[in-house]
Design a protein around this motif. Structure first.
Motif, PDB file in Angstrom:
ATOM      1  N   ILE A   1       0.979  -1.373  -0.146  1.00  0.00           N
ATOM      2  CA  ILE A   1       0.234  -0.009   0.138  1.00  0.00           C
ATOM      3  C   ILE A   1       0.994   1.301   0.065  1.00  0.00           C
ATOM      4  O   ILE A   1       1.910   1.392   0.557  1.00  0.00           O
ATOM      5  N   ASN A   2       0.236   2.646  -0.388  1.00  0.00           N
ATOM      6  CA  ASN A   2       0.701   3.860  -0.526  1.00  0.00           C
ATOM      7  C   ASN A   2       1.596   4.762   1.073  1.00  0.00           C
ATOM      8  O   ASN A   2       1.423   5.474   1.178  1.00  0.00           O
ATOM      9  N   ASP A   3       1.418   4.250   2.152  1.00  0.00           N
ATOM     10  CA  ASP A   3       1.850   4.293   2.924  1.00  0.00           C
ATOM     11  C   ASP A   3       2.161   3.058   3.861  1.00  0.00           C
ATOM     12  O   ASP A   3       2.000   1.935   3.687  1.00  0.00           O
TER      13      ASP A   3
ATOM     14  N   LEU B   1      -1.195 -10.033   4.395  1.00  0.00           N
ATOM     15  CA  LEU B   1      -0.062  -9.977   4.772  1.00  0.00           C
ATOM     16  C   LEU B   1      -0.146  -8.519   4.587  1.00  0.00           C
ATOM     17  O   LEU B   1       0.061  -8.310   2.750  1.00  0.00           O
ATOM     18  N   ILE B   2       0.208  -6.702   4.918  1.00  0.00           N
ATOM     19  CA  ILE B   2       0.332  -6.299   4.607  1.00  0.00           C
ATOM     20  C   ILE B   2       1.561  -5.224   4.507  1.00  0.00           C
ATOM     21  O   ILE B   2       2.477  -4.916   5.721  1.00  0.00           O
ATOM     22  N   TRP B   3       2.230  -4.727   3.092  1.00  0.00           N
ATOM     23  CA  TRP B   3       3.295  -4.734   3.032  1.00  0.00           C
ATOM     24  C   TRP B   3       3.438  -2.738   2.822  1.00  0.00           C
ATOM     25  O   TRP B   3       2.299  -2.100   2.808  1.00  0.00           O
ATOM     26  N   GLY B   4       4.357  -1.485   3.670  1.00  0.00           N
ATOM     27  CA  GLY B   4       4.576  -0.361   3.453  1.00  0.00           C
ATOM     28  C   GLY B   4       5.345  -0.620   2.061  1.00  0.00           C
ATOM     29  O   GLY B   4       5.569  -1.195   1.310  1.00  0.00           O
TER      30      GLY B   4
ATOM     31  N   LEU C   1      -9.196   0.343  -2.143  1.00  0.00           N
ATOM     32  CA  LEU C   1      -8.865   1.012   0.133  1.00  0.00           C
ATOM     33  C   LEU C   1      -8.750  -0.068   0.508  1.00  0.00           C
ATOM     34  O   LEU C   1      -9.849  -0.627   0.787  1.00  0.00           O
ATOM     35  N   VAL C   2      -7.983   0.694   2.171  1.00  0.00           N
ATOM     36  CA  VAL C   2      -8.485   0.408   2.649  1.00  0.00           C
ATOM     37  C   VAL C   2      -8.173   0.972   3.930  1.00  0.00           C
ATOM     38  O   VAL C   2      -7.398   2.267   3.468  1.00  0.00           O
ATOM     39  N   ALA C   3      -8.657   0.919   5.543  1.00  0.00           N
ATOM     40  CA  ALA C   3      -8.942   1.803   6.257  1.00  0.00           C
ATOM     41  C   ALA C   3      -8.403   1.517   7.232  1.00  0.00           C
ATOM     42  O   ALA C   3      -7.847   0.528   7.947  1.00  0.00           O
ATOM     43  N   PHE C   4      -7.853   2.312   8.094  1.00  0.00           N
ATOM     44  CA  PHE C   4      -7.270   1.693   9.066  1.00  0.00           C
ATOM     45  C   PHE C   4      -7.510   3.236  10.458  1.00  0.00           C
ATOM     46  O   PHE C   4      -7.250   4.414  10.399  1.00  0.00           O
TER      47      PHE C   4
END
Length: 392
Positions: free
Chosen positions: A299-301, A335-338, A361-364
């Protein structure tokens, strides 16, 4: 259309899906912080309900966004500042000098001189060296002795770095201040950021009472007790539990109103005010045979941006998606990478998500604490933009 740099109004419930659709975040390079300023007022109301005797001095280091600081100043909080730039920010937001405590126990001399210029009178100390420094640069300061009384379980322990030993050193520091003609007006402690050992507050308040008695014997006007921070940010039921312990301890050890009780909440106010929305820009599947055992999303952050809280604040973040009909979607180990080229840029080791695609899109949620001030454009990736909202 929503405007960046302005406070956008809304009615009812803040609709994240509508916001990301209207903003067209899929076309943006950077991630997006959605800040609901109305949360700050709700949290302030919650604070007053559960701890009406304790005045909150917002810990600016937690989130130094000028819009947030200004909103808190309007609500009536004081400010816990650790540097001359944080003092400047609080003053520009509308805070009065008497509503600021210079709570960094180890201050650069130039910052202390700035505090003197701006008439910031209350300063925290925990060593004899700091007392001598204040004697040289700002002897008019009112000193608050910070002692160590750490929680057994805390997200970010602080006792190794700050706080004198209550039994061995605190009395000696008061005696030194007395000999130099400095004024000690109270004590402070910090049980640790993200505290889970709530009885630690009771232990610390009991210790503070003993130090107050000693200070009064020396002739000091002991009038401020700072109970620090450590309050939960996204769980008001836990905050209610902490408040019961604090209130009972105050009733026992400081029953009179002649002592001002203050605190230094940070994440309590801002954690739940922010939601970070990110875009998936790459994907990989780890397979055994024809079966995808693990889906990786990039993802982009990441941990060098807003999600630095994973590394520095030891936060366990949660992720949400924007696909419809969530209950009927098959979930896969993910698994989510920056976005950076560093293998440390890992956000979530294991979670379960539907089969997402590049561009989704995903949200935190709960991303307002210890995120914004630390984010950097490492590897050339932009830090998130912020959209501000407030209910009408």
């Amino acid at each position: 259309m929503y405007k960046f740099g302005k406070i956008n109004s809304y009615e009812g419930i803040l609709d994240l899906k509508k916001i990301v659709k209207d903003v067209d975040i899929e076309e943006m390079e950077e991630a997006l912080n959605i800040c609901d300023l109305s949360v700050l007022a709700k949290k302030y109301k919650t604070w007053l309900k559960h701890m009406p005797r304790v005045k909150p001095y917002y810990a600016v280091k937690c989130n130094d966004d000028a819009v947030v600081v200004k909103e808190l100043a309007k609500l009536g909080t004081g400010f816990d500042c650790a540097s001359k730039n944080e003092i400047k920010l609080a003053l520009e937001a509308g805070a009065n000098p008497e509503e600021i405590i210079f709570a960094n126990p180890c201050k650069p001399a130039s910052h202390l001189q700035y505090a003197k210029e701006k008439k910031i009178m209350t300063s925290t100390v925990d060593t004899e060296f700091e007392i001598y420094k204040i004697f040289e640069h700002y002897p008019e300061s009112n000193l608050v002795i910070r002692f160590r009384c750490e929680a057994k379980v805390a997200q970010c322990p602080l006792g190794d770095k700050f706080g004198c030993d209550a039994e061995e050193d605190a009395a000696a520091l008061m005696l030194l201040a007395k000999s130099l003609g400095l004024a000690v007006i109270g004590t402070s402690f910090h049980v640790g950021s993200g505290c889970s050992d709530y009885p630690a507050y009771n232990r610390a308040i009991a210790t503070a009472k003993s130090l107050f008695k000693f200070g009064q014997l020396l002739g000091f006007e002991m009038k401020i007790m700072d109970i620090g921070g450590g309050f939960p940010g996204a769980d008001d039921s836990k905050f209610a539990t902490v408040s019961e312990i604090v209130s009972a301890s105050l009733d026992k050890y400081f029953p009179d109103d002649d002592v001002e009780i203050i605190a230094e909440p940070g994440r309590f106010f801002v954690a739940s005010a922010y939601t970070l929305v990110c875009k998936i820009h790459a994907k990989r599947e780890i397979r055994s045979g024809k079966k995808a055992d693990l889906k990786m999303y990039y993802i982009n952050d990441g941990v060098y941006g807003s999600l630095n809280c994973v590394l520095y604040d030891h936060q366990k973040v949660t992720v949400e998606h924007f696909l419809d009909d969530d209950d009927n979607l098959k979930k896969f180990k993910s698994l989510i990478w920056g976005p950076t080229c560093d293998a440390l840029d890992k956000i979530i080791e294991e979670t379960y998500l539907p089969n997402l695609s590049c561009g989704d899109l995903v949200a935190f949620p709960n991303m307002g604490a210890y995120t914004v001030p630390i984010a950097s454009p490492f590897n050339g990736f932009l830090v998130p933009k912020t959209l501000y909202f407030k209910s009408v």
